[in-house]
Motif scaffolding. Structure first.
Motif, short mmCIF file in Angstrom:
data_model
loop_
_atom_site.label_atom_id
_atom_site.label_comp_id
_atom_site.label_asym_id
_atom_site.label_seq_id
_atom_site.Cartn_x
_atom_site.Cartn_y
_atom_site.Cartn_z
N GLU A 46 0.82 -1.21 0.00
CA GLU A 46 0.00 0.00 0.00
C GLU A 46 0.86 1.27 0.00
O GLU A 46 0.66 2.14 -0.87
N VAL A 61 -4.83 -2.55 -2.37
CA VAL A 61 -4.15 -1.74 -3.39
C VAL A 61 -4.91 -1.69 -4.72
O VAL A 61 -4.44 -1.05 -5.66
N PHE A 90 2.67 1.62 -3.56
CA PHE A 90 1.89 2.13 -4.69
C PHE A 90 1.37 3.54 -4.46
O PHE A 90 1.19 4.31 -5.41
N THR A 91 1.16 3.90 -3.20
CA THR A 91 0.82 5.29 -2.91
C THR A 91 1.95 6.21 -3.36
O THR A 91 1.71 7.27 -3.95
N ARG A 104 1.98 6.46 -7.24
CA ARG A 104 0.88 7.32 -7.72
C ARG A 104 1.20 8.79 -7.46
O ARG A 104 0.84 9.66 -8.27
N HIS A 161 -5.39 1.59 -6.70
CA HIS A 161 -4.24 2.29 -7.26
C HIS A 161 -4.06 2.03 -8.76
O HIS A 161 -3.28 2.74 -9.41
N PHE A 162 -4.74 1.03 -9.29
CA PHE A 162 -4.47 0.60 -10.67
C PHE A 162 -5.50 1.13 -11.66
O PHE A 162 -6.70 1.06 -11.43
N ASP A 163 -4.97 1.67 -12.76
CA ASP A 163 -5.83 2.13 -13.85
C ASP A 163 -6.35 0.94 -14.66
O ASP A 163 -7.36 1.06 -15.36
N HIS A 188 0.97 6.18 -14.17
CA HIS A 188 -0.15 5.26 -14.41
C HIS A 188 0.31 3.85 -14.06
O HIS A 188 1.43 3.46 -14.39
N LEU A 189 -0.57 3.08 -13.43
CA LEU A 189 -0.20 1.75 -12.96
C LEU A 189 -1.18 0.70 -13.49
O LEU A 189 -2.38 0.96 -13.60
#
Length: 232
Positions: A105, A138, A108-109, A112, A141-143, A117-118
């Motif tokens: 967490e 998480v 990926f924060t 971002r 966090h992902f597109d 872009h993830l």
């Protein structure tokens, strides 16, 4: 400059053997019943070291889809219904407690916060993949999250990666594919992306290095490498 990073899931975000070793033993025992010879045959065909609850380098399970893994099981147990076997495997996989390669967490924060872009490109099915990411806290966090059954094909084909680039509007040359297997790295190369190998799966550095721009111990090292290369 790098604007997008797409990650494999198992062996990349989650330590492969720590996550899947014990589950594999239970799954094979359930399929084999009380037959130790059948258990051994299943372990052998899947490249599973039952003495240590680990998958061997080169195991079909490491990078293949559940469909291909089911084919190997059905070679040993041809009486099985493959669709029912896949359903059992997907249901069981969705419940597996994932062992994070790094604390995901905050990781990926941080990515971002850099405006990246993830995405996720896995040869797992999409539904259990989403469950694993949701359980880790998480998924938001992902597109983009795609499994082998999401309509973009499976790795080593580039379909999932190109779909990520299309969805986010990022040119593939400004993206990085991160994974622990040759399927991941070959997919990245086929999509025209940079590639990063990580060592949280069964594959070793000498196997990954010829196919990657760099091989790192874990995903934790990616931001530092990108900064050192003046890519972010």
């Amino acid at each position: 400059m790098i604007k997008g990073i797409i990650f494999d899931k198992d062996g990349t975000l989650f330590d492969f053997n720590a996550t899947w070793g014990a589950w594999a033993r239970l799954m094979l025992q359930a399929e084999a019943g009380d037959d130790p010879i059948l258990f051994t045959e299943l372990a052998d065909v899947l490249g599973f070291d039952a003495a240590n609850d680990r998958f061997l380098p080169g195991s079909v399970v490491i990078a293949s889809t559940v469909d291909i893994v089911a084919d190997h099981i059905c070679q040993v147990m041809p009486h099985l219904s493959k669709p029912h076997l896949i359903a059992r495997m997907n249901a069981g996989a969705a419940q597996v407690a994932q062992v994070e390669a790094v604390p995901l967490e905050p990781y990926f924060t941080g990515l971002r916060a850099r405006g990246l872009h993830l995405g996720i490109a896995t040869n797992d099915a999409e539904a259990p993949a989403r469950k694993h990411l949701e359980r880790a806290g998480v998924d938001a966090h992902f597109d983009f999250i795609a499994g082998y059954d999401s309509g973009h094909g499976a790795k080593p084909g580039p379909g999932q990666l190109l779909a990520f680039a299309t969805l986010t509007g990022v040119d593939p040359v400004q993206c990085v594919m991160v994974g622990d297997s040759l399927h991941d790295l070959d997919a990245g190369r086929a999509a025209g992306m940079r590639t990063i190998g990580v060592l949280t799966g069964p594959a070793q550095r000498p196997e990954l290095a010829p196919h990657a721009d760099v091989v790192l111990d874990t995903i934790a090292e990616i931001p530092g490498w990108l900064m050192a290369e003046n890519l972010i």
